[in-house]
Motif scaffolding. Structure first.
Motif, PDB file in Angstrom:
ATOM      1  N   ASP A 214       0.793  -1.194   0.159  1.00 31.25           N
ATOM      2  CA  ASP A 214      -0.074   0.098   0.037  1.00 31.25           C
ATOM      3  C   ASP A 214       0.959   1.288  -0.063  1.00 31.25           C
ATOM      4  O   ASP A 214       0.493   2.104  -0.680  1.00 31.25           O
ATOM      5  CB  ASP A 214      -0.724  -0.049   1.201  1.00 31.25           C
ATOM      6  CG  ASP A 214      -2.184  -1.136   0.810  1.00 31.25           C
ATOM      7  OD1 ASP A 214      -2.207  -1.609   0.043  1.00 31.25           O
ATOM      8  OD2 ASP A 214      -2.932  -0.883   1.938  1.00 31.25           O
ATOM      9  N   ASP A 215       1.832   1.166   0.661  1.00 30.60           N
ATOM     10  CA  ASP A 215       2.846   2.452   0.692  1.00 30.60           C
ATOM     11  C   ASP A 215       3.609   2.547  -0.281  1.00 30.60           C
ATOM     12  O   ASP A 215       3.905   3.735  -0.780  1.00 30.60           O
ATOM     13  CB  ASP A 215       3.780   2.440   1.868  1.00 30.60           C
ATOM     14  CG  ASP A 215       2.990   2.271   3.326  1.00 30.60           C
ATOM     15  OD1 ASP A 215       1.916   3.211   3.384  1.00 30.60           O
ATOM     16  OD2 ASP A 215       3.520   1.584   4.425  1.00 30.60           O
ATOM     17  N   LEU A 216       3.842   1.627  -1.277  1.00 30.74           N
ATOM     18  CA  LEU A 216       4.600   1.637  -2.540  1.00 30.74           C
ATOM     19  C   LEU A 216       3.944   0.846  -3.428  1.00 30.74           C
ATOM     20  O   LEU A 216       4.500  -0.171  -3.408  1.00 30.74           O
ATOM     21  CB  LEU A 216       6.254   1.243  -2.167  1.00 30.74           C
ATOM     22  CG  LEU A 216       7.188   1.581  -3.600  1.00 30.74           C
ATOM     23  CD1 LEU A 216       7.275   3.082  -3.569  1.00 30.74           C
ATOM     24  CD2 LEU A 216       8.621   1.007  -3.070  1.00 30.74           C
ATOM     25  N   PRO A 217       3.051   1.424  -4.056  1.00 32.35           N
ATOM     26  CA  PRO A 217       1.921   0.670  -4.822  1.00 32.35           C
ATOM     27  C   PRO A 217       2.826  -0.190  -6.125  1.00 32.35           C
ATOM     28  O   PRO A 217       2.319  -0.924  -6.777  1.00 32.35           O
ATOM     29  CB  PRO A 217       0.933   1.624  -5.307  1.00 32.35           C
ATOM     30  CG  PRO A 217       0.897   2.490  -4.235  1.00 32.35           C
ATOM     31  CD  PRO A 217       2.467   2.911  -3.921  1.00 32.35           C
ATOM     32  N   SER A 218       3.802   0.330  -6.476  1.00 29.84           N
ATOM     33  CA  SER A 218       4.505  -0.489  -7.587  1.00 29.84           C
ATOM     34  C   SER A 218       4.943  -1.838  -7.273  1.00 29.84           C
ATOM     35  O   SER A 218       5.131  -2.723  -8.260  1.00 29.84           O
ATOM     36  CB  SER A 218       5.776   0.402  -8.013  1.00 29.84           C
ATOM     37  OG  SER A 218       6.641   0.679  -6.705  1.00 29.84           O
ATOM     38  N   LEU A 219       5.309  -2.000  -5.986  1.00 29.49           N
ATOM     39  CA  LEU A 219       5.392  -3.324  -5.492  1.00 29.49           C
ATOM     40  C   LEU A 219       4.169  -4.462  -5.771  1.00 29.49           C
ATOM     41  O   LEU A 219       3.197  -4.017  -4.738  1.00 29.49           O
ATOM     42  CB  LEU A 219       5.984  -3.563  -4.196  1.00 29.49           C
ATOM     43  CG  LEU A 219       7.335  -2.720  -3.809  1.00 29.49           C
ATOM     44  CD1 LEU A 219       7.703  -2.927  -2.520  1.00 29.49           C
ATOM     45  CD2 LEU A 219       8.524  -3.128  -4.620  1.00 29.49           C
ATOM     46  N   GLY A 220       4.213  -5.115  -6.469  1.00 23.30           N
ATOM     47  CA  GLY A 220       3.123  -6.319  -6.767  1.00 23.30           C
ATOM     48  C   GLY A 220       1.850  -5.518  -7.238  1.00 23.30           C
ATOM     49  O   GLY A 220       0.738  -6.070  -7.159  1.00 23.30           O
ATOM     50  N   ALA A 221       1.972  -4.398  -8.098  1.00 19.60           N
ATOM     51  CA  ALA A 221       1.026  -3.791  -8.740  1.00 19.60           C
ATOM     52  C   ALA A 221       0.236  -4.628  -9.706  1.00 19.60           C
ATOM     53  O   ALA A 221      -1.065  -4.444  -9.812  1.00 19.60           O
ATOM     54  CB  ALA A 221       1.653  -2.594  -9.704  1.00 19.60           C
ATOM     55  N   ASP A 222       0.638  -5.511 -10.265  1.00 17.60           N
ATOM     56  CA  ASP A 222       0.163  -6.637 -11.130  1.00 17.60           C
ATOM     57  C   ASP A 222      -0.546  -7.666 -10.615  1.00 17.60           C
ATOM     58  O   ASP A 222      -1.190  -8.481 -11.331  1.00 17.60           O
ATOM     59  CB  ASP A 222       0.849  -6.852 -12.419  1.00 17.60           C
ATOM     60  CG  ASP A 222       1.428  -5.558 -13.275  1.00 17.60           C
ATOM     61  OD1 ASP A 222       0.632  -4.649 -13.308  1.00 17.60           O
ATOM     62  OD2 ASP A 222       2.536  -5.624 -13.707  1.00 17.60           O
ATOM     63  N   THR A 223      -0.206  -7.719  -9.329  1.00 18.34           N
ATOM     64  CA  THR A 223      -0.675  -9.131  -8.524  1.00 18.34           C
ATOM     65  C   THR A 223      -2.180  -8.810  -8.333  1.00 18.34           C
ATOM     66  O   THR A 223      -2.515  -8.018  -7.638  1.00 18.34           O
ATOM     67  CB  THR A 223       0.246  -9.532  -7.253  1.00 18.34           C
ATOM     68  OG1 THR A 223       1.707  -9.283  -7.517  1.00 18.34           O
ATOM     69  CG2 THR A 223      -0.335 -10.602  -6.767  1.00 18.34           C
ATOM     70  N   SER A 224      -3.016  -9.849  -8.676  1.00 15.28           N
ATOM     71  CA  SER A 224      -4.536  -9.843  -8.270  1.00 15.28           C
ATOM     72  C   SER A 224      -4.814 -10.202  -7.061  1.00 15.28           C
ATOM     73  O   SER A 224      -4.152 -10.852  -6.181  1.00 15.28           O
ATOM     74  CB  SER A 224      -5.171 -10.768  -9.256  1.00 15.28           C
ATOM     75  OG  SER A 224      -4.788 -12.135  -9.115  1.00 15.28           O
ATOM     76  N   LEU A 225      -6.078  -9.606  -6.369  1.00 12.52           N
ATOM     77  CA  LEU A 225      -6.520 -10.090  -5.185  1.00 12.52           C
ATOM     78  C   LEU A 225      -6.484 -11.543  -5.167  1.00 12.52           C
ATOM     79  O   LEU A 225      -6.468 -12.304  -4.164  1.00 12.52           O
ATOM     80  CB  LEU A 225      -7.840  -9.174  -4.884  1.00 12.52           C
ATOM     81  CG  LEU A 225      -8.434  -9.792  -3.727  1.00 12.52           C
ATOM     82  CD1 LEU A 225      -7.700  -9.496  -2.342  1.00 12.52           C
ATOM     83  CD2 LEU A 225      -9.866  -9.154  -3.394  1.00 12.52           C
ATOM     84  N   GLU A 226      -7.003 -12.135  -6.198  1.00 13.78           N
ATOM     85  CA  GLU A 226      -7.218 -13.834  -6.336  1.00 13.78           C
ATOM     86  C   GLU A 226      -6.042 -14.398  -5.996  1.00 13.78           C
ATOM     87  O   GLU A 226      -6.237 -15.511  -5.397  1.00 13.78           O
ATOM     88  CB  GLU A 226      -7.845 -14.127  -7.719  1.00 13.78           C
ATOM     89  CG  GLU A 226      -7.945 -15.488  -7.930  1.00 13.78           C
ATOM     90  CD  GLU A 226      -8.764 -16.371  -7.108  1.00 13.78           C
ATOM     91  OE1 GLU A 226      -8.444 -17.392  -7.000  1.00 13.78           O
ATOM     92  OE2 GLU A 226      -9.692 -15.832  -6.574  1.00 13.78           O
ATOM     93  N   GLN A 227      -5.120 -14.034  -6.688  1.00 11.69           N
ATOM     94  CA  GLN A 227      -3.684 -14.655  -6.208  1.00 11.69           C
ATOM     95  C   GLN A 227      -3.288 -14.456  -4.754  1.00 11.69           C
ATOM     96  O   GLN A 227      -2.888 -15.524  -4.290  1.00 11.69           O
ATOM     97  CB  GLN A 227      -2.564 -14.090  -7.147  1.00 11.69           C
ATOM     98  CG  GLN A 227      -1.258 -14.669  -6.783  1.00 11.69           C
ATOM     99  CD  GLN A 227       0.005 -14.162  -7.463  1.00 11.69           C
ATOM    100  OE1 GLN A 227      -0.233 -13.402  -8.534  1.00 11.69           O
ATOM    101  NE2 GLN A 227       1.176 -14.189  -7.095  1.00 11.69           N
ATOM    102  N   CYS A 228      -3.349 -13.273  -4.070  1.00 13.23           N
ATOM    103  CA  CYS A 228      -3.290 -12.927  -2.817  1.00 13.23           C
ATOM    104  C   CYS A 228      -3.933 -14.262  -1.943  1.00 13.23           C
ATOM    105  O   CYS A 228      -3.362 -14.788  -1.117  1.00 13.23           O
ATOM    106  CB  CYS A 228      -3.404 -11.607  -2.312  1.00 13.23           C
ATOM    107  SG  CYS A 228      -2.539 -10.328  -2.948  1.00 13.23           S
ATOM    108  N   LEU A 229      -5.310 -14.255  -2.363  1.00 10.49           N
ATOM    109  CA  LEU A 229      -6.344 -14.919  -1.361  1.00 10.49           C
ATOM    110  C   LEU A 229      -5.928 -16.176  -1.379  1.00 10.49           C
ATOM    111  O   LEU A 229      -5.978 -17.175  -0.514  1.00 10.49           O
ATOM    112  CB  LEU A 229      -7.623 -14.561  -1.740  1.00 10.49           C
ATOM    113  CG  LEU A 229      -8.044 -13.041  -1.059  1.00 10.49           C
ATOM    114  CD1 LEU A 229      -9.569 -12.936  -1.677  1.00 10.49           C
ATOM    115  CD2 LEU A 229      -7.920 -12.664   0.077  1.00 10.49           C
TER     116      LEU A 229
END
Length: 298
Positions: A15-30
């Motif tokens: 959240d503080d540096l949105p470029s990190l993981g910018a293309d990662t989907s919520l589906e992948q996270c969960l």
């Protein structure tokens, strides 16, 4: 409530540096978080902010809503204004089944500003603490009346960062305000997480198990880096991959009959630190530390 193990999406997206993981989907996270073994997630910037949508997407993965960060601004607005500002977030957590809110005062904060070194973080004068504590307690009282406990997050680059700051915060606030113990942030701030547990354990209602690589930390301090530059250099990692003694911390929490969540929150560059690999490592290490400490997990 029994102790459950959750994770923050910072392992995948930042959240503080949105470029990190910018293309990662919520589906992948969960899906990867569930695969790694976690029971729930804290919120991040890719999560829905409507209760029905949020609860639905978490239920699809059999995950609980752990908590969610709120950026407090009590140093620039009244308690009444803060209560109005916090209401939507409070109701989102409440309707999602969470009973704790991560809260941090961010007026003048620099943790999200990559060009500003941590030595420039804001501080409060002695006379300001009493009023700040009074207003914060008022907000905490209101949230608790709604069934959600504020868990104050001491955080690098903010007005509550060090062990002394935590002491003053606890001194000037009522018991309605809980404390979030972040092992990584207090270590970064030259503090001892175990000492915080011993001193303020009865106020601890939420725990972030962020580990620290002390060699990277030493370099960050020597070069007076910003918080985000230290993150990019790998100062943080999952529990058991750094230098913090979690067995001792978990033993102290057991002795206090801690009943909240243990949350893995380790800001790293996901392009370098594969999220599933590190999420799994963190979960497995927490299980090992808990067994050694005789801390029973759900």
């Amino acid at each position: 409530m029994t102790i459950k193990v959750g994770i923050n999406p910072l392992t995948w997206t930042n959240d503080d540096l949105p470029s990190l993981g910018a293309d990662t989907s919520l589906e992948q996270c969960l899906s990867e978080g569930k695969k790694a073994g976690y029971a729930g997630f804290e919120l991040g910037n890719k999560f829905p902010r409507q209760s029905e949508q949020l609860n639905s997407v978490l239920a699809e993965h059999d995950l609980k809503l752990v908590s969610g960060w709120f950026s407090g601004q009590l140093l620039s607005r009244s308690a009444e204004e803060e209560i109005i500002a916090i209401e939507d977030h409070l109701q989102l957590l409440k309707k999602g089944g969470s009973n704790v809110m991560v809260y941090c005062e961010v007026t003048g904060a620099i943790h999200g500003k990559q060009a500003i070194p941590l030595s420039h973080r804001p501080t409060m004068q002695a006379a300001e603490w009493e009023q700040f504590g009074k207003q914060l307690t008022q907000v905490a009282d209101y949230c608790l009346s709604q069934g959600v406990r504020l868990a104050y997050h001491h955080h690098m680059g903010t007005v509550v960062e060090t062990s002394d700051d935590i002491d003053l915060l606890m001194q000037h606030t009522g018991d309605s305000l809980g404390l979030l113990l972040d092992s990584g942030h207090i270590t970064y701030a030259n503090g001892d997480p175990l000492a915080v547990v011993v001193k303020h354990g009865k106020r601890i209602v939420h725990v972030h198990t962020k580990d620290v690589r002390l060699d990277v930390l030493k370099d960050a301090k020597n070069r007076n880096l910003s918080f985000l530059d230290a993150v990019l250099n790998g100062v943080f990692t999952v529990p058991g991959d750094g230098d913090i003694d979690y067995t001792a911390i978990f033993t102290a929490l057991r002795e206090l009959n801690y009943q909240g969540w243990l949350v893995v929150e380790a800001e790293q560059d996901p392009a370098i630190a594969d999220p599933l690999t590190y999420a799994t490592l963190g979960f497995n290490n927490i299980q090992d530390f808990a067994r050694k400490a005789n801390l029973k997990l759900a």
